[in-house]
Design a protein around this motif. Sequence first.
Motif, mmCIF file in Angstrom:
data_model
loop_
_atom_site.group_PDB
_atom_site.id
_atom_site.type_symbol
_atom_site.label_atom_id
_atom_site.label_comp_id
_atom_site.label_asym_id
_atom_site.label_seq_id
_atom_site.Cartn_x
_atom_site.Cartn_y
_atom_site.Cartn_z
ATOM 1 N N ARG A 100 0.859 -1.191 0.000
ATOM 2 C CA ARG A 100 0.000 0.000 0.000
ATOM 3 C C ARG A 100 0.889 1.232 0.000
ATOM 4 O O ARG A 100 1.859 1.304 0.758
ATOM 5 N N GLU A 137 2.602 0.380 3.823
ATOM 6 C CA GLU A 137 2.736 -0.923 4.484
ATOM 7 C C GLU A 137 2.937 -2.003 3.432
ATOM 8 O O GLU A 137 2.537 -1.852 2.267
ATOM 9 N N ARG A 163 2.634 -6.300 2.941
ATOM 10 C CA ARG A 163 2.167 -7.562 3.505
ATOM 11 C C ARG A 163 2.159 -8.636 2.424
ATOM 12 O O ARG A 163 2.159 -8.335 1.222
ATOM 13 N N PRO A 181 0.450 -6.495 8.415
ATOM 14 C CA PRO A 181 1.588 -6.047 7.604
ATOM 15 C C PRO A 181 2.919 -6.547 8.172
ATOM 16 O O PRO A 181 3.077 -6.668 9.396
ATOM 17 N N MET A 225 5.670 -4.890 7.272
ATOM 18 C CA MET A 225 6.509 -3.708 7.308
ATOM 19 C C MET A 225 5.624 -2.486 7.107
ATOM 20 O O MET A 225 4.642 -2.523 6.372
ATOM 21 N N GLU A 226 5.960 -1.399 7.791
ATOM 22 C CA GLU A 226 5.188 -0.169 7.659
ATOM 23 C C GLU A 226 6.091 0.969 7.230
ATOM 24 O O GLU A 226 7.309 0.800 7.081
ATOM 25 N N THR A 253 8.551 3.848 6.312
ATOM 26 C CA THR A 253 9.896 4.113 6.828
ATOM 27 C C THR A 253 10.284 5.580 6.679
ATOM 28 O O THR A 253 11.404 5.954 7.019
#
Length: 730
Positions: free
Chosen positions: A358, A554, A556, A563, A565-566, A568
């Motif tokens: 996303r 994010e 996933r 997710p 990872m979100e 950064t």
Amino acid sequence: MSDSSRGKKPLVADRRYSKKAAAKKKPAGKTKRRKATRTPRRGGIVGFFRFVIGWVLRLIWKIVWRTGVLVAIVLGLLVGYNYTSLPPVEKLLDGRARGSVTLLDRDGAVFAWRGDQYGGAVTADSVSPHLKNAVIATEDKRFYRHFGVSPRGIASAVRINLSEGRGPLSGHGGSTITQQTAKLLCLGREFDPAEWKSEKEYVADCRRGSVQRKAEEAIYALAMELKYSKNEILSIYLNRAYFGGGAYGAEAATQRYFGKPANAANPAEAAMLAGLLTAPSALAPTSDIERSQARAATVLRLMREQGYISAAQEQTFQDNPATLSEAAEKRAGGYFADWVMSDAPEFFTTTTADVVIRTTLDQRLQEAAEAGVKKVFDEKVRPGSKAQAAVVVMSADGAVRAMVGGRKTKVSGAFNRAVQAKRQTGSAFKPFVYAAALDLGYSPLDTVVDEPYCLNIPGSGEWCPRNYTNRFSGPVTVAEALRESLNIPAVKISEAVGRDLVRQVAAAFGLDSDLAAGPALALGASESTLLNMTGAYAGILNGGSAVKPYGLVELRMAGDDAPLMEATGGIQERVIQQQAAQQLVWMMEKVVSEGTGARAQFGGWQIAGKTGTTQAARDAWFVGFTADYVAGVWMGYDDNTPLTGVTGGGLPAEIWREVMIGVHDGLAPQPLPMMGPSGPSGEVLYDEGRPPPISGQGGAQNILNQVLNDIFGGGGGGGGGAPAPSGADR
């Protein structure tokens, strides 16, 4: 004597011997003639050569048929071995080495795909018959008549290669669809990191074109012909083949380009897909639609020649070639998707699993950015110009909402001038000089003298900056110096506060790419990307905190809710005090409302920004913001050719305006977070939106004047000037 010979027959040769002796002689004569037929002497030289040639041919035949039998046995064993190793057809359909990446915009709508996309399994019977016919007509017109290898096709390919001056196996290979499928399967060898350093090396090894490799492919093809039916082989091919744009298989390709399933492709679309097989990356319609259509026209001709379509149908579909669907065009993703992919962790973008990302993209703003660039180039730039432009639009926290990396927008994998091109910034860098000064307590109303001025640079000699207009204004306020983009005051202030401090402030805001060490630092002699410049201006808008531009919200795995990872990026540490940032915004608003950036104004919005034009107009910039969005525009040539009649306050400011009109469509104007200059006791001397007098006095004026006079000495205005430095700008 006459009487004695009378009545006797004359003496002849055959009477010389008795009948008995003659009888003995005849067999000898016959034996001698039979011996003569067995020696070359009777036939002469011709007979000798006939004898030798016959003997050689008999010897060759004996060798050939024995060797043929041996080769047939070995070939049979090899084909049999490969036959036993072939798995069921179903296991050969999805051959991707990595998974797909689906990119969602800020609202959760799909706008692009990357990675290896696979739309699902199809068969030769389930795809559109037009697609099936187009592939056969293009790749192997005798597919249903050969046994996996086509000697006629190989001979034709060798003839064409030799006639075109290449080696017999260079260029056209004469491979059948079965042989191509064997190559796609890499002869049954799976990717092994221990054997190949990368997937690229694996693919290159699988695509080798040596004589030995061709022989191996032929053996594997024969085994496939024994194991599978023709339609099963074609099904494997239609699922494994790469169609460009990251699409593997016919289903992914038709969905990718035309927004429909593979069983609904019409002849024009089928011809375009089949045409991609020869050079999928170069011919992909998302990269070059005109080239794809030209190749499709050739495929339509082949289909007509082989009886799959009529001449009337060929003409109809050549006149109405396939085009990208509206959804496919919007979902090309272009420069933004490429940037997000390059910025995402490599592990997640190369995994064999399917990934969903996303992002921050706003498709409405993306369309506005593309439309703004197109409008200005269509109306203001001469036809045929190769000048380029780039645009970045982001929120104050660094969330990138739109990105244009060049004039051709519906592309993927193209050179992205917004993030890959590092160019001199010119006067677009000056706000960071003034940011350092304001953070030390100087006021926008402090005075600096704009006058002829030189510095002695160790190792380089005397350096004398000059203004864009080649005129000098005498004493001016700091706000006026920025408003009119005066070079000499910028250099003087940079030297007064210290170049190291200016570099520290600029680097903290995100401009940390090899900042110049000399005094030309103040005039934008350093290079930066448009993305970083826009992010640095976002830091000014949000009150003086650094911003890291970001596009990934994010990440996933497909099918998962949580997710992995979100985001950064976003707002980072504070660089300058909030009051200093708001005063700088106030100064930059004057650049647009009264100064060099006037062309950027639109719709009653308060706008702050800065123009920039580098030496010889090789680069032209306008970077600015409203209360809602920050946008940066760069314009120039890829080969550094100087622009003609273009400055940052010209076409770049107009592009910025057109883009931001679309971006702010439907939004109500909001005031900028700015603060006018304060007096010694802290009271505001001038309200927001009201310019100070050019000769106005500020609370820190005496301090700044004393520092500047101590370093440079006083002086009045004057004419003339010295050679412009790199970065001389308006």
